[in-house]
Enzyme design. Structure first.
Site: not given
Ligand code: ZN
Length: 473
Positions: A76, A302, A353
């Site tokens: 991610h 998440h 991220d």
């Molecule tokens: Zn994200």
């Protein structure tokens, strides 16, 4: 002894491989359960591992004083957010939050042109490769080179033609990945609303997907931009803030029909949960479970505030969870409840991220450390044998590969030869033994212990931008 066991093979030592094949041998090689000496990888000219074991062949690349691991996977990433590093870390107006950070991110997104966007992607992808990351899932929602005017403004100006959605930034991501030499799954992202049932505002208009049909038309165009087998496409729906559940279902069904994975941000923020409860009467993960009868292609990113019960139901439905510990810490999101070790089954992955810091080694140890701080105990993410580092490595390799639908993340025949060579003379690793090498690396090692990486069998020294042999003979 488990750490020294290696797959067996029958060939005689010293035999020369065919010219098109490469034989790589490090002092120690990760076999899935431990490190073993004398293990060779035979890499075909297609960039895949053809065989692993005690092959008895003459190495074409001998990695002395090095250990070989599968390349790591950042499942991610939003590469352009690399541009925010070091910014927004002062708080003169009082404590910040994800939402104040998001304003800074929107400000960056509003200012970037295609060249600046591509430069940031290249920077992030090169850093990833230096951090031992050989494959990235780029959750790409920032599509348009120009902001789209809001419908109300267009309507009030007769004669103004509707600005087409140009998708100018999509190909930039693929170009940057190609230049950095990183394997990429471009998770082309659907983003239709600026909050539940709200119009897109400001910089969000550069993220717009107007409906599922044009989203797939753009996906079809992108398939023509892929630069070879290191680039594939997946689908993402930004979140249930950015799309209603029926559109998530439509995107998911079509992605499955095409054999693509689907990613979705889920329950990173408490406000997201409150908004979802207020509008739909369910929390986002409960809405996902009610919307998708099976979730085997879905990675929920998440799950910071997902209840243990909902997360267990999601994993039981075949879903996987991607955790981004450094970003979640940087943004002050919170800590997920992952004390469900027996159910994870390789369905945890890690992502860099926001790329505020790019290090999968740090993400690995902080995945466990966050759980230790939360549970006030040690060894939260342990496997049946009580081992933690193996769970963390699996999240950083095979778990990420699974989330992205990639055959990599293991040193096994048929997988891409995506590899990391570790310098066993790195000072931070001093004192290592074969049985503790993985723990020494995962809990004590830095990225400077990474000597070189290979993507599809093509080596690059750490920090280098040119392909080179990773060994010393
Ligand atoms: Zn994200």
């Amino acid at each position: 002894m488990r750490g020294r066991r290696a797959p067996e093979a029958s060939e005689t030592r010293g035999e020369r491989p065919p010219a098109s094949e490469r034989i790589v041998e490090a002092d120690w090689t990760w076999t899935g359960g431990g490190f073993a000496p004398g293990v060779q990888l035979r890499i075909g000219d297609d960039g895949r591992i053809a065989a692993v074991g005690r092959l008895g062949l003459e190495p074409t690349l001998r990695l002395r004083r090095q250990a070989l691991l599968p390349g790591m996977v950042s499942a991610h990433s939003h590469a352009f957010q690399r541009g925010l590093r070091g910014r927004g870390e002062r708080f003169p107006a009082g404590a910040g939050s994800f939402w104040s950070w998001r304003e800074a991110m929107y400000d960056l997104a509003g200012r970037l042109d295609a060249d600046g966007f591509e430069r940031l992607c290249l920077q992030a992808f090169r850093e990833m490769r230096s951090a031992g990351i050989t494959a990235v899932g780029e959750f790409h929602y920032f599509h348009h080179g120009q902001a789209r005017e809001p419908a109300s403004q267009r309507a009030s100006e007769p004669g103004t033609r509707e600005e087409p959605l140009d998708y100018a930034l999509d190909a930039c991501v693929l170009r940057a990945a190609s230049l950095a030499g990183i394997r990429i799954v471009l998770l082309n992202t659907y983003y239709r609303t600026g909050g539940i049932a709200l119009p897109l505002e400001g910089a969000q208009r550069r993220f717009a997907s107007p409906a599922p049909e044009p989203f797939w038309e753009q996906m079809d165009r992108l398939s023509g931009d892929l630069a070879g087998p290191d680039q594939t496409l997946g689908a993402a729906v930004h979140s249930l803030r950015a799309a209603p559940p029926e559109e998530l279902a439509a995107i998911y069904d079509e992605a499955r029909r095409r054999g693509m994975v689907v990613h979705l941000h889920v329950e990173e923020q408490r406000r997201e949960i409150a908004d979802c409860l207020a509008y739909y009467g369910r929390r986002p993960m409960q809405l996902v479970l009610a919307t998708l009868p099976a979730a085997d292609a879905l990675t929920a990113v998440h799950c910071t505030h997902t209840s243990r019960e909902d997360l267990e139901r999601f994993l039981d439905a075949g879903g996987s969870a991607c955790i981004c510990p450094l970003t979640e810490a940087n943004l002050g999101d919170g800590l997920p409840d992952l004390a469900i070790a027996e159910r994870q089954g390789g369905r945890l992955s890690l992502g860099t991220d926001s790329n505020a810091r790019i290090s999968l080694l740090e993400e690995m140890r902080w995945l466990e450390y966050g759980q230790r701080l939360r549970a006030e105990s040690r060894g939260v993410l342990r496997d049946g044998a009580g081992e933690v580092a193996r769970i963390l490595l699996r999240a950083a390799t095979a778990g990420g590969a699974r989330a992205l639908g990639l055959p990599c993340g293991e040193l096994a025949a048929g997988c891409w030869a995506d590899l990391v060579a570790i310098d066993l003379e790195n000072p931070a690793l001093a004192g290592w033994e074969p049985e503790t090498l993985l723990e020494t690396l995962v809990f004590g090692g830095g990225d400077d212990a990474i000597a070189a990486t290979a993507v599809g069998g093509e080596w690059r020294r750490r920090g280098g931008t040119e392909d080179t042999e990773g060994g010393d003979d």
